[in-house]
Design a protein around this motif. Sequence first.
Motif, PDB file in Angstrom:
ATOM      1  N   ILE A 346       0.907  -0.989   0.069  1.00  0.00           N
ATOM      2  CA  ILE A 346       0.145  -0.607  -0.005  1.00  0.00           C
ATOM      3  C   ILE A 346       0.772   1.281   0.364  1.00  0.00           C
ATOM      4  N   LYS A 347       2.127   0.943   0.947  1.00  0.00           N
ATOM      5  CA  LYS A 347       3.453   2.441   0.967  1.00  0.00           C
ATOM      6  C   LYS A 347       3.665   2.691  -0.396  1.00  0.00           C
ATOM      7  N   SER A 348       3.386   1.344  -1.394  1.00  0.00           N
ATOM      8  CA  SER A 348       3.735   1.390  -2.642  1.00  0.00           C
ATOM      9  C   SER A 348       3.443   2.770  -3.307  1.00  0.00           C
ATOM     10  N   ILE A 349       1.836   1.868  -3.519  1.00  0.00           N
ATOM     11  CA  ILE A 349       1.117   2.000  -4.378  1.00  0.00           C
ATOM     12  C   ILE A 349       0.922   4.087  -3.860  1.00  0.00           C
ATOM     13  N   ILE A 350       0.565   4.032  -2.843  1.00  0.00           N
ATOM     14  CA  ILE A 350       0.373   5.666  -2.838  1.00  0.00           C
ATOM     15  C   ILE A 350       1.513   6.263  -3.222  1.00  0.00           C
ATOM     16  N   ILE A 351       2.632   6.398  -2.880  1.00  0.00           N
ATOM     17  CA  ILE A 351       3.679   6.903  -3.280  1.00  0.00           C
ATOM     18  C   ILE A 351       3.554   6.777  -4.732  1.00  0.00           C
ATOM     19  N   GLY A 352       3.378   6.193  -5.020  1.00  0.00           N
ATOM     20  CA  GLY A 352       3.499   6.085  -6.867  1.00  0.00           C
ATOM     21  C   GLY A 352       2.403   6.616  -7.084  1.00  0.00           C
ATOM     22  N   LEU A 353       1.199   7.175  -6.615  1.00  0.00           N
ATOM     23  CA  LEU A 353      -0.084   8.164  -6.612  1.00  0.00           C
ATOM     24  C   LEU A 353       0.337   8.789  -6.681  1.00  0.00           C
ATOM     25  N   VAL A 354       0.961   8.890  -5.549  1.00  0.00           N
ATOM     26  CA  VAL A 354       1.246  10.771  -5.269  1.00  0.00           C
ATOM     27  C   VAL A 354       2.830  11.614  -6.104  1.00  0.00           C
ATOM     28  N   SER A 355       3.026  10.582  -6.785  1.00  0.00           N
ATOM     29  CA  SER A 355       4.151  11.340  -7.397  1.00  0.00           C
ATOM     30  C   SER A 355       3.419  11.689  -8.611  1.00  0.00           C
ATOM     31  N   ILE A 356       2.323  10.588  -9.237  1.00  0.00           N
ATOM     32  CA  ILE A 356       2.154  11.014 -10.567  1.00  0.00           C
ATOM     33  C   ILE A 356       0.984  12.024 -10.464  1.00  0.00           C
ATOM     34  N   GLY A 357       0.355  11.957  -9.643  1.00  0.00           N
ATOM     35  CA  GLY A 357      -0.748  13.897  -9.201  1.00  0.00           C
ATOM     36  C   GLY A 357       0.089  14.322  -9.101  1.00  0.00           C
ATOM     37  N   PHE A 358       1.675  14.189  -7.929  1.00  0.00           N
ATOM     38  CA  PHE A 358       2.693  16.249  -8.424  1.00  0.00           C
ATOM     39  C   PHE A 358       3.013  16.751  -9.525  1.00  0.00           C
ATOM     40  N   LEU A 359       3.631  15.345 -11.014  1.00  0.00           N
ATOM     41  CA  LEU A 359       3.535  15.847 -12.032  1.00  0.00           C
ATOM     42  C   LEU A 359       2.800  16.385 -12.759  1.00  0.00           C
TER      43      LEU A 359
END
Length: 484
Positions: A346-359
Motif C-alpha cells: 500500500i505504501k508503494s502504491i500511495i507513493i506512486g500515485l502521489v508522484s503521478i499526481g504531483f507531476l
Amino acid sequence: MNVKNLLSYAFWVFLPTTLFSQQNFNATKFEKQEIALLDLISKDTISPLNIQLDGEIFKFGQTKPALSSIALIKNKKDIYVQALGTGRLFKILKNEVGDYQLQKLDSTFFNGANFHALTFSFHDTLFQLGGDGHWHIRGILTYFSNKTHEWELYSTNRQVNTFFSETYGLMYKVDYHNNKLYTSNSFIQANFPATLMVESIDSSYELDIHSHSWKTLGKTTPELMSIITQNKASLIDIGKFLVFQNYLDFYWLDFANNRYGKLNAKINNELKEAWLSLYTTNAPYKSFQFAFGNTIYFIKLNNNNDLSYKTYTIPENSFNFENNKKVYTPVNPFWDSIVNNYEEAIKSIIIGLVSIGFLIYFFIKLNKRQKIPKQVADILNQNFFHSLSVIEKELLEVLYQHHLKGETISTKLINKIVGVQQKDVMTQNKTRSDYFVKINQKFKLATQKDTSLIIKFRDSEDKRQYNYGLHEEFAKELGGLLKN
C-alpha cells in the motif's frame, strides 16, 4: 554528619511542612479582578466549571514562582485554584465577614511538568491530564488524593500526550453523564530532543474514566482540524455540547454522536452582537468565556483589570442538526486488517500515485498559470489586511519599517511586540511561530498567493538565530495597505 544525625535533621526540617500543609491562610491581597470573578461564579451553586486563566493577571494570592496560567475549577459550590506548573492546590473559602481566603490542600513539592494541563472535576475528584514542562509533553492522567494530599497516578491502558494552549489547537469535553473524556487530537515531539517542534496527531480519542481505558475513535476530519488550528476562543460547555468560536462564527460539537455544525443563523447573529458589543474597542483588553447551564458569559478585563461582562442564554433549539458534519472518520476494522497485512504494498502504491499526481499538477499549473487582475488583487489584499488582529498589524508595521531600512527584525523585538519577553524560551518560540504561521496562512488564503509574506533568515553573526523580514515581492503592496 553521620546518617543518624542527617535523618534527624531532615525530620525536623520537613515536619512543619507536613503538619501545616493543609492549614487555612488569609489571602488579604486578592486583586479586584479576582474578587469580581469569584463573586460572579460563586452565584451558581450547581454547574461545573473548568477554565484556564492568565497567571499574570489572576494569581489568587500567589507570587512565587511566576505562573503562566491558573486552573480554576468549580464543582457545585466548591471552587478550587490549581497553579499549573506546580502541584499546589487551594480551595476558595469565605470567612465570616465575606472575604475570600485560601485553604491549602496539597502536601506536594512537585514542580515544572504540568503547564497547560487539562484540569477538571469528576464526581468530586479533581483530575489532570497531560501538560508540558522540562521540554516534554506528557500523556499521563493524575487525580488529587484527599488521603495523601498529592497528585496520584490514575493508571490507564495507554498515554495520550496532550496539553492546552492558545498556540496549538485542541478541543476537549468532559461528559459527566457518560463518564467519558473526549479530545480532538493529541501531540507528539517527533524529533525530540534534536528540536522542540510539536506536531499534532489528527485522531480523536475517548477515555472511559471508570474503566481507565483510552480508545481511538477515528481520524479527525481535515475541515474540523482546520477550524481547530485557527480557534483561539475559549471552549464553552453547554450541557452535552461544546460551543466554540472561529472568528465571528459560533459552532457546536457533540463528540458522543460524532457531529458538529454551526448554531442556527438567528442565534449566531445574536451571539455575534453580544460579542461585538463587549469586545469591539480600540483599547487593549483581555478576554475569556465560560457558561453556566445554557448561559454564556463573555468576560472582558481592561488595562486597569476592571472586569465587565455580557451574558447570552442559548435556547434549546439553537443546535442545527440538519447540516451537521462528522467530527472524525470512524475506525474501520476491515480496512485496518488490509493495511496491517499489505502495509508495504500500500505504501508503494500511495507513493506512486502521489508522484503521478504531483507531476500532473505541476504541468497543469505550468500550462494554465493566470495572473490575477490588479483590481481583483487590490480587493484580495484589503480582505487580508482586515482579517488581521491588532498585534498582527503591529508586527507587519515593524517589519515594513525595518524593510525600508534594508533590515530584518530580531526574535528579541518580536517577543516584546507579542508580549512574551518575560516568558520561557519554549513559550516564546511557540508564540512567535504561531503569529507568523497565522499571518502567512491568512495572506495565502486571502490573496491566493503561493509564497509566504513573512520569511526568516539566519543571523549573519550568530547562525543559530533567526531574524525575520518581508518577502521583497509583496513589500510594496503591504506598504500601501499600512498607509491607508
